[in-house]
Design a protein around this motif. Structure first.
Motif, PDB file in Angstrom:
ATOM      1  N   CYS A 117      -5.460  -0.730   2.573  1.00 38.19           N
ATOM      2  CA  CYS A 117      -5.259  -0.259   4.246  1.00 38.19           C
ATOM      3  C   CYS A 117      -6.162   0.576   4.854  1.00 38.19           C
ATOM      4  O   CYS A 117      -6.632   1.843   3.802  1.00 38.19           O
ATOM      5  CB  CYS A 117      -3.757  -0.234   3.625  1.00 38.19           C
ATOM      6  SG  CYS A 117      -3.441   1.019   5.643  1.00 38.19           S
ATOM      7  N   CYS A 164       1.230  -1.229  -0.234  1.00 36.73           N
ATOM      8  CA  CYS A 164       0.093   0.018  -0.134  1.00 36.73           C
ATOM      9  C   CYS A 164       0.829   0.893  -0.096  1.00 36.73           C
ATOM     10  O   CYS A 164       2.150   0.631   0.185  1.00 36.73           O
ATOM     11  CB  CYS A 164      -0.776  -0.042   0.755  1.00 36.73           C
ATOM     12  SG  CYS A 164      -0.136  -0.256   2.991  1.00 36.73           S
ATOM     13  N   HIS A 165      -0.020   2.366  -0.080  1.00 35.76           N
ATOM     14  CA  HIS A 165       0.951   4.073  -0.067  1.00 35.76           C
ATOM     15  C   HIS A 165       1.722   3.531   1.223  1.00 35.76           C
ATOM     16  O   HIS A 165       3.304   4.365   0.937  1.00 35.76           O
ATOM     17  CB  HIS A 165       0.011   4.767  -0.054  1.00 35.76           C
ATOM     18  CG  HIS A 165       1.459   6.280  -0.668  1.00 35.76           C
ATOM     19  ND1 HIS A 165       1.388   6.708   0.638  1.00 35.76           N
ATOM     20  CD2 HIS A 165       1.895   7.223  -1.095  1.00 35.76           C
ATOM     21  CE1 HIS A 165       1.833   8.213  -0.141  1.00 35.76           C
ATOM     22  NE2 HIS A 165       1.886   8.230  -0.948  1.00 35.76           N
ATOM     23  N   CYS A 166       1.203   3.649   2.661  1.00 41.00           N
ATOM     24  CA  CYS A 166       2.526   3.767   3.652  1.00 41.00           C
ATOM     25  C   CYS A 166       3.087   3.340   3.909  1.00 41.00           C
ATOM     26  O   CYS A 166       4.441   2.316   5.320  1.00 41.00           O
ATOM     27  CB  CYS A 166       1.152   3.947   5.313  1.00 41.00           C
ATOM     28  SG  CYS A 166       0.385   2.683   5.345  1.00 41.00           S
ATOM     29  N   GLY A 167       2.591   1.581   3.322  1.00 38.84           N
ATOM     30  CA  GLY A 167       3.929   0.068   3.593  1.00 38.84           C
ATOM     31  C   GLY A 167       3.113  -0.545   4.740  1.00 38.84           C
ATOM     32  O   GLY A 167       3.938  -1.866   5.302  1.00 38.84           O
ATOM     33  N   LYS A 168       2.357  -0.135   4.868  1.00 31.75           N
ATOM     34  CA  LYS A 168       1.865  -1.405   6.347  1.00 31.75           C
ATOM     35  C   LYS A 168       1.561  -2.437   6.637  1.00 31.75           C
ATOM     36  O   LYS A 168       1.343  -3.535   6.886  1.00 31.75           O
ATOM     37  CB  LYS A 168       1.175  -0.631   7.618  1.00 31.75           C
ATOM     38  CG  LYS A 168       1.818   0.316   8.540  1.00 31.75           C
ATOM     39  CD  LYS A 168       0.272   1.203   9.290  1.00 31.75           C
ATOM     40  CE  LYS A 168       1.519   2.181  10.296  1.00 31.75           C
ATOM     41  NZ  LYS A 168       1.439   3.149   9.916  1.00 31.75           N
ATOM     42  N   HIS A 208      -5.120   2.699   6.712  1.00 39.13           N
ATOM     43  CA  HIS A 208      -4.406   4.114   7.379  1.00 39.13           C
ATOM     44  C   HIS A 208      -4.130   4.650   5.810  1.00 39.13           C
ATOM     45  O   HIS A 208      -4.083   6.299   5.824  1.00 39.13           O
ATOM     46  CB  HIS A 208      -2.333   3.862   7.845  1.00 39.13           C
ATOM     47  CG  HIS A 208      -2.768   2.629   8.929  1.00 39.13           C
ATOM     48  ND1 HIS A 208      -2.812   2.549  10.605  1.00 39.13           N
ATOM     49  CD2 HIS A 208      -2.695   1.417   9.163  1.00 39.13           C
ATOM     50  CE1 HIS A 208      -2.864   1.974  11.113  1.00 39.13           C
ATOM     51  NE2 HIS A 208      -2.725   0.865  10.468  1.00 39.13           N
ATOM     52  N   CYS A 209      -3.713   4.216   4.968  1.00 40.62           N
ATOM     53  CA  CYS A 209      -3.449   4.964   3.759  1.00 40.62           C
ATOM     54  C   CYS A 209      -4.677   5.157   2.647  1.00 40.62           C
ATOM     55  O   CYS A 209      -5.028   6.063   1.372  1.00 40.62           O
ATOM     56  CB  CYS A 209      -1.648   4.950   3.115  1.00 40.62           C
ATOM     57  SG  CYS A 209      -2.074   2.852   2.809  1.00 40.62           S
TER      58      CYS A 209
HETATM   59 ZN   LIG Z   1      -1.153   1.537   3.891  1.00 40.50          ZN
END
Ligand SMILES: [Zn+2]
Length: 114
Positions: free
Chosen positions: A69, A7-11, A71-72
């Motif tokens: 995700c 995803c964008h934030c990497g989580k 978060h992002c």
């Molecule tokens: Zn993310």
């Protein structure tokens, strides 16, 4: 070939084994808004880390789990089953890392009629 994505934030990270012969651009109500390019693989070919960071959206017949995700908001993949009942992942190839998706042949899919 092994592909890494996130995803964008990497989580949320994925690792997918396979060959990308083509991707699907679908015109259904959600794909139109999201703009994903989808590569379908058996779910067992995808490893997932950060599953607890995902949330799931379903609609219509609720057979496809749109996993994104929390978060992002980016969606690296969706999950469902193919016509034979095999667990399948729809990888959003736009989420693969350092991957030139402009070289992948794109097939238009008329998801509005499906
Ligand atoms: Zn993310």
């Amino acid at each position: 070939m092994k592909y890494l994505g996130s995803c964008h934030c990497g989580k949320v990270a994925i690792e997918v084994e396979g060959e990308i012969a083509g991707a699907v651009s679908c015109n259904c109500s959600i794909c139109t808004k999201r703009g994903s390019l989808l590569w379908f693989v058996p779910r067992e070919q995808m490893k997932l880390t950060g599953e607890s960071e995902l949330t799931t959206y379903t609609f219509n017949r609720h057979v496809i789990k749109h996993r994104f995700c929390k978060h992002c908001g980016v969606l690296p993949f969706g999950e469902g089953t193919d016509g034979k009942g095999v667990a399948t992942a729809a990888i959003n190839i736009r989420c693969l890392n350092d991957f030139d998706f402009s070289k992948v042949p794109v097939h238009e899919y008329d998801g509005r009629k499906a």
